[in-house]
Each structure stands twice: as structure tokens, then as C-alpha cells.
Design an enzyme around this catalytic site. Structure first.
Site, PDB file in Angstrom:
ATOM      1  N   GLU A 148       0.811  -1.226   0.000  1.00 49.20           N
ATOM      2  CA  GLU A 148       0.000   0.000   0.000  1.00 49.20           C
ATOM      3  C   GLU A 148       0.838   1.267   0.000  1.00 49.20           C
ATOM      4  O   GLU A 148       0.751   2.092   0.901  1.00 49.20           O
ATOM      5  CB  GLU A 148      -0.955  -0.019   1.214  1.00 49.20           C
TER       6      GLU A 148
HETATM    7  C1  ACM Z   1      -1.954  -5.396   4.135  1.00 47.54           C
HETATM    8  O1  ACM Z   1      -3.046  -5.873   4.526  1.00 47.54           O
HETATM    9  N1  ACM Z   1      -1.887  -4.134   3.747  1.00 47.54           N
HETATM   10  C2  ACM Z   1      -0.772  -6.195   4.037  1.00 47.54           C
END
Ligand code: ACM
Length: 679
Positions: free
Chosen positions: A321
Site C-alpha cells: 500500500e
Molecule cells: C496489508 O493488509 N496491507 C498487508
């Protein structure tokens, strides 16, 4: 006379009657979790009395001695039979732990965890190549000790056991909510109880930097609200885990999820800041600056420092992310991308991954990263941790990467143990060659920290994680869900006996909500409810790090025992709705208890603002429980459903599925099936 409280207790008894027989039979009752790879039973049993003697005829060390002592203490507490406090070297003892050697000084993926356990009416022998293998056997021994209602005994069995997967993990995110040392330790105890072997410690997040750095004291000093582990505490955790055959893999998530680093070290980003600890959840735009050599210099020194605390050969460096928004807005980063011919921020992130992978290697570590790091330019010595789908794991294996699976094992999805259990990391159907299958190392359960605190965390992790532990350890063919739930109910008690709070939490939280010890009606109400999944809560409540986690949703259990119990009873009833006489009275009494609890629950809601929010669910429960009772009557043939009844009730069930006060009913699918079966 039937009081509301009695009805509640009645319902509870009905809910557990087929899980825990009142009088266990003298014969072997298999409550092993995880199931061993090979098990054969024989006639007879070894009585567990204070004349049991314990011998370690060959190798032993402090770690083995401690593990034996812990197991004997646990058996003593369970049986009330005084334990043997001296351990001899005699092979003629009644409990013999026969170990070849210590095993690895630093436990690796290749540690031999196998063992055999042979119990006859005169002797139990555990044999293992390593101390870790012996510990797995001791765990099985504890699970084997059972009672016929009069005495305790170890049934005659022969077990030859080894794990299916080498990497069987639990990740705990302590970044978003800090978890004290004792919480981590008791969860390590529970992990060991179900033979998990990797504690993945997610130590840094936008919302908190949780490990002391003496080289860079401002990291935790300014990025943690004072809630972090000292290096001594972290070493203590590592030692505690090793004593239980558990590796500790620390995660320092980067280049995204790093805002807490930037509070003390804004120079790590491409924008001078200043930065504060992030309180909101969700994806953050800021990230480490991958273009500056100073970023890598700090990380190099930091990894070196952390390597003195965490001996594990693996280092998790996150990588998830990272939207690259801040990079795109930084002229010098854009310039750097041009110079290196990077067309996308993903390519820039791969450059970062390559650099930190080299640093990890320099400090003797293999790098693990979330599946975003998978990119053709990434060296195949990175390990791919798949969270966005099993396909990325298989894609990675086809391209030569080792990997671990977490996507089906996110506890904050509030799924049932059944759903997690049936998700196999490496089903026969996966399109992989035998060599590629070897690259799938195993899986990890993930406990993300947005909506848990030290009070509720055990109840989110356990007992569901025990079901996944069996998926990771036992043969692929072990998939009987009813049998899993039967054993899970027993394992949950064993885990609670270690000091975990996954069962007691609900009562304590309901007492706090209600302001009284008189919560039997509330408990009955709660037995029909489960928390909504992460996203529904996050959107519904707009939670952030400072949101108090003190609602009904925080008190109740994910996948409470009633869910599977009602599903099983309805499935059974519908096989012969007119003639079934076993399931009907049990279901009736459950529906009756649910209907009966509502007035008392509503009265408590009048006195508790936090409980009062859930009033719509109480009103719905009264109606749904009546619907269930009517459906049972109509299905028995005793009465006939009036015209329009079925449509109206199916609509009532659909209405009850709509989001409301962050809690859901556990039984709407089987109730739907009941109503739908009415002619
Ligand atoms: C995650 O759930 N961003 C690894």
C-alpha cells in the site's frame, strides 16, 4: 418455574451439548488439534496418577527441561494429580522423552519438528530428533490426557507426526494499537499449544513505531506516544518464543506505512514535514524517499541494530500500500525517476525493494515482503507474502519465489473458523509443478490492529486461529468441519487455561457495558450476534486510533459457538423435517431463549447508553426467534403456515441482514433455510 436466566442457561446447554458430552466415555476421544499426520489407536490406557515417573534418557538441555516442566504443570492443573518434580535419566520411566539433540541454535525453516508418541498401558514414549520436535510431542501429550469421569488417563495410541508446512505463522500488528509484553507472551503460549511456529511481529506503522532504537532514539521516542518495547523486552519476547519453538520475524513496513518514523526523522521522506503520528486508518500518502542515499544509510544502521535483537534469518520489510502520491508531487523524486527511466512509481518502489533487500542480505537476512513487491526486476531471493489473493502466491511460485499465504486468514474479516479452515494454502488444484509447490512455505494468520486493544485481542485471535493452525499442520485431507468445531471447543478451553481471555472477555465486557454482574440475558442475546467485518465497522463508525473500543461489537465474539451449532441442527432437521425429533427440541429451546431474553436486555438498554445503540437488533431478535419457532411448528406438520407467511418471513430475514449497529446475527442463513423449507 422458568426464569429468563434459566432459559439463557438452558440455551447455552443446548448449544454445547453435542460438543462436550457430560460423561466422556472411557474410550479414546480424539480432541487433538491439530490432527496428527498418522494416528493409530489400541486397546487400553495408561492411568495418569502421581506414580508417573519422567525420564530423559538421552539428550536434554534447559529448553527441554523447561518444556517438560511446563507440560507437567499444565497436566497437573488439568487433572489435580501431583506432578513428578524430579526428572531422571532412566529409560524405564513411565513417561520417556527421548531426544537426539538440541536442534538448530537459531531455528530455521528446516528445523525438524517431527516426533513420534507411543502410549501403551504401561508407558508413554515421545521420540524426536530435536527439542522442538519433543515440544510438539509434549503438546500432543497434554491434549491426549483425558478423563472417563472417574480417573485421568492417556489412551493407548501410536502417533507419527510432522507438519505439512514449514511456515505456520500468526502476525500481530502492534502499530495501530500497542499490545503489552504479557499479551504477546500469552499469545505465544497459545501459538505453541497448536504448534504454530512463526510470530510475525508487525512493529511499525503510520500509527506507531513500537521498538526502541538506541541509534535513532527519536523513532520510538517521538513516534509511539511512549508505547513501545524496549530492546530488553523485545529480547525477552524472542527468548520466550524460542523456548516454545517459535521464530520471531519482525516487520518494519516500508516505504509506505511509515508516518510514525517521520515524526522523529522527517528527513526520511521527500517532503520536510513536520509530521505527526497518524490517527486515521487507511492508506497514507507519505512514504520514505527512495531517491536519497541517506535513507539507505539510516536503514542500514537500523537493520544492523535490529539484527542484534532478532536472530531469525528472515526480515519482513512490508512494501504494501504505497500509492506513490508524495513521490509524484516531489520534483526531485520525479527527476530521479526520469534519470532511471522509471515510468511508474511501482518501478521506483521496486528499486527501493532491491536496495533494502541488499541491506537485509548484508545483515544476514532474507527479505520478506507483501505481494506488492512482486515485480520482474525483484531478485528471486525475496519471499512473497500474499495478502491480496492466493493467485499472487502461485504466480510468485511459477516465477521462482518462495511465498506464504495470508489472504484467506485475515481475522478482522470476522469470518467463521470454518471459512478460514477450508482455505488451503496449496490445494491439489493449484496449477504448480512439484518443484513450484515446494516454494509455498505455508501461511500466516493476520491480526491487524485497527479494532483490537489489549482487552479484546485474544477473543479476535482465538479460537479461530487454532483451526487455521490445523490447516497449516495437518494433512490436506483433514477437512471435516463439524469435527473441527467439536475439537475447537475443547482446544479453546485448553487455550483459556493458559491465561488467555478469549472466552472471559465477552462476560467482562458485557458486565462493563451493563454496569452489573447480572448479564445472563445479555449473554443469551450476544450468543446470537457477531461483529461486522473490518470494512463495515470502519465505514460505519469512522474509527481511528483514538476511537474507544467499548461497544457491544467489541464485547461479542467472532464466530460464537451458536453459529455452527444452529447451522448443524438446521441441516440435521431438514433431512427429515417431519420426523426428526433430536434437532427440533434443541432448536426450539434456542429460539425460545432468544425470544425470552429480549425484555430483560431492553431493560438493561434503558440504563446503558452504549448498549442502547443495539436496541434495533434486540427488537429484530424477538421477531426472528418467533419466526424460527413458527417454522419448526409448520415443518413438523402440526400446523399449517397461513398464506403469505413465508414471503413475509423471508423478507424479515433479508431486512435483518442490513447493516445495523456494527453487529450481525449469526443464524440468518439456517433460519432462511428453515423458513424456505415450509410448504
Ligand atoms: C496489508 O493488509 N496491507 C498487508
Amino acid at each position: 418455574m422458568k426464569t429468563l436466566a434459566a432459559a439463557g442457561i438452558l440455551a447455552m446447554a443446548a448449544l454445547t451439548s453435542s460438543t462436550l458430552p457430560l460423561h466422556a466415555q472411557a474410550a479414546f476421544v480424539n480432541t487433538l488439534m491439530p490432527q496428527p499426520a498418522h494416528l493409530t489407536t489400541a486397546a487400553g490406557s495408561l492411568p495418569w496418577t502421581d506414580s508417573i515417573t519422567v525420564g530423559v534418557p538421552r539428550f536434554h538441555d534447559q529448553r527441554l527441561d523447561d518444556a517438560i516442566a511446563r507440560t507437567l504443570e499444565q497436566i497437573e492443573r488439568k487433572t489435580g494429580v501431583h506432578r513428578q518434580r524430579s526428572i531422571s535419566t532412566s529409560g524405564d520411566s513411565t513417561l520417556v522423552i527421548d531426544v537426539d539433540g538440541a536442534g538448530e541454535a537459531i531455528q530455521s525453516l528446516d528445523e525438524n519438528e517431527s516426533y513420534t508418541l507411543t502410549a501403551t498401558p504401561s508407558k508413554v514414549t515421545i521420540h524426536a530428533a530435536t527439542v522442538v520436535g519433543a515440544m510438539r510431542g509434549l503438546t500432543t501429550l497434554l491434549q491426549l490426557v483425558q478423563t472417563d469421569g472417574h480417573t485421568f488417563f492417556v489412551p493407548a495410541v501410536s502417533i507419527d507426526d510432522s507438519p505439512r508446512f514449514r511456515w505456520r505463522g500468526l502476525m500481530i500488528d502492534v502499530g495501530r494499537h500497542f499490545e503489552p509484553v504479557d499479551v504477546i507472551k500469552r499469545n505465544l503460549d497459545a501459538m505453541a499449544a497448536v504448534k504454530l511456529n512463526v510470530f510475525h511481529w508487525h512493529l511499525t506503522e503510520d500509527q506507531g513505531f513500537r521498538i526502541e532504537s538506541k541509534l535513532f532514539p527519536k523513532l520510538a521516542g517521538e513516534g509511539s506516544d511512549g508505547l513501545y518495547y524496549t530492546q530488553d523486552q523485545a529480547r525477552e519476547i524472542v527468548a520466550y518464543a524460542r523456548a516454545r519453538g517459535i521464530r520471531v520475524v519482525p516487520e518494519f513496513d516500508m516505504p509506505g506505512h511509515t508516518r510514525a518514523w517521520l515524526v522523529g526523522h522527517p528527513e526520511l521522506s521527500s517532503d520536510p514535514g513536520p509530521y505527526t503520528i497518524r490517527r486515521e486508518f487507511g492508506v497514507e500518502e507519505v512514504a520514505m524517499d527512495p531517491t536519497k542515499e541517506s535513507t539507505y544509510q539510516l536503514l542500514d544502521a537500523f537493520f544492523g541494530e535490529m539484527a542484534t535483537i532478532f536472530p531469525d534469518p528472515y526480515l519482513h520489510l512490508g512494501g504494501d500500500e504505497t500509492p506513490g502520491t508524495q513521490w509524484k508531487n516531489s520534483p526531485h523524486v520525479v527527476e530521479f525517476m526520469h534519470e532511471h527511466n522509471f515510468k511508474t512509481t511501482e518501478e521506483l518502489q521496486t528499486y527501493f525493494s532491491q536496495r533494502v533487500l541488499e541491506l537485509a542480505k548484508k545483515h544476514g537476512k532474507h527479505m520478506v515482503g507483501w505481494d506488492e513487491i512482486l515485480n520482474p526486476a525483484l531478485p528471486t531471493d525475496a519471499i512473497i507474502h500474499s495478502w491480496r489473493g492466493a493467485q499472487s502466491l502461485y504466480d510468485a511460485a511459477q516465477r521462482g519465489y518462495q511465498g506464504i499465504l495470508s489472504q484467506p486468514y485475515y481475522l478482522d474479516g470476522m469470518k467463521s473458523a470454518e471459512e478460514h479452515y477450508l482455505a488451503d494454502p496449496l490445494p491439489a488444484s493449484a496449477n504448480l509443478t512439484p518443484a513450484q509447490r515446494q516454494l509455498v512455505l505455508g501461511g500466516e494468520v493476520c491480526m491487524w490492529g485497527e479494532h483490537v486493544n489489549q482487552l479484546s485481542i485474544d477473543s479476535r485471535i482465538w479460537p479461530r486461529t487454532a483451526a487455521v493452525a490445523e490447516r497449516f499442520w495437518s494433512p490436506e485431507s483433514v477437512t471435516d468441519v463439524d469435527d473441527m468445531y467439536r475439537r475447537l471447543a475443547v482446544e479453546s478451553l485448553r487455550i483459556e487455561a493458559l491465561g488467555l481471555t478469549q472466552i472471559t472477555h465477552e462476560g467482562a465486557a458485557l458486565r462493563e457495558l451493563a454496569g452489573t454482574e447480572e448479564i445472563s440475558a445479555l449473554r443469551t442475546f450476544s450468543s446470537a450476534l457477531q461483529p461486522v467485518p473490518f470494512g463495515e465497522r470502519y465505514r460505519g463508525q469512522h474509527t481511528d486510533q483514538l476511537t474507544p473500543l467499548d461497544n457491544l461489537v467489541d464485547a461479542i465474539r467472532p464466530d460464537p459457538p451458536s453459529r455452527h451449532q444452529v447451522a448443524m441442527l438446521v441441516r440435521d432437521l431438514l433431512k427429515s423435517p417431519k420426523t426428526n425429533t433430536a434437532a427440533r427440541p434443541q432448536l426450539k429451546s434456542i429460539f425460545q431463549a432468544w425470544a425470552d431474553c429480549v425484555p430483560a436486555v431492553e431493560a438493561q438498554m434503558n440504563r446503558s447508553p452504549l448498549l442502547a445503540e443495539a436496541r434495533p437488533r434486540a427488537q429484530q431478535l424477538a421477531g426472528l426467534a418467533r419466526t424460527g419457532q413458527q417454522a419448526l411448528d409448520y415443518l413438523s406438520g402440526a400446523k399449517k403456515a397461513p398464506a403469505g407467511w413465508k414471503q413475509a418471513k423471508l423478507a424479515e430475514i433479508e431486512e435483518a441482514r442490513k447493516p445495523q449497529v456494527l453487529v450481525r446475527f449469526t443464524f440468518l442463513d439456517p433460519l432462511h433455510d428453515l423458513v424456505n423449507a415450509v410448504q
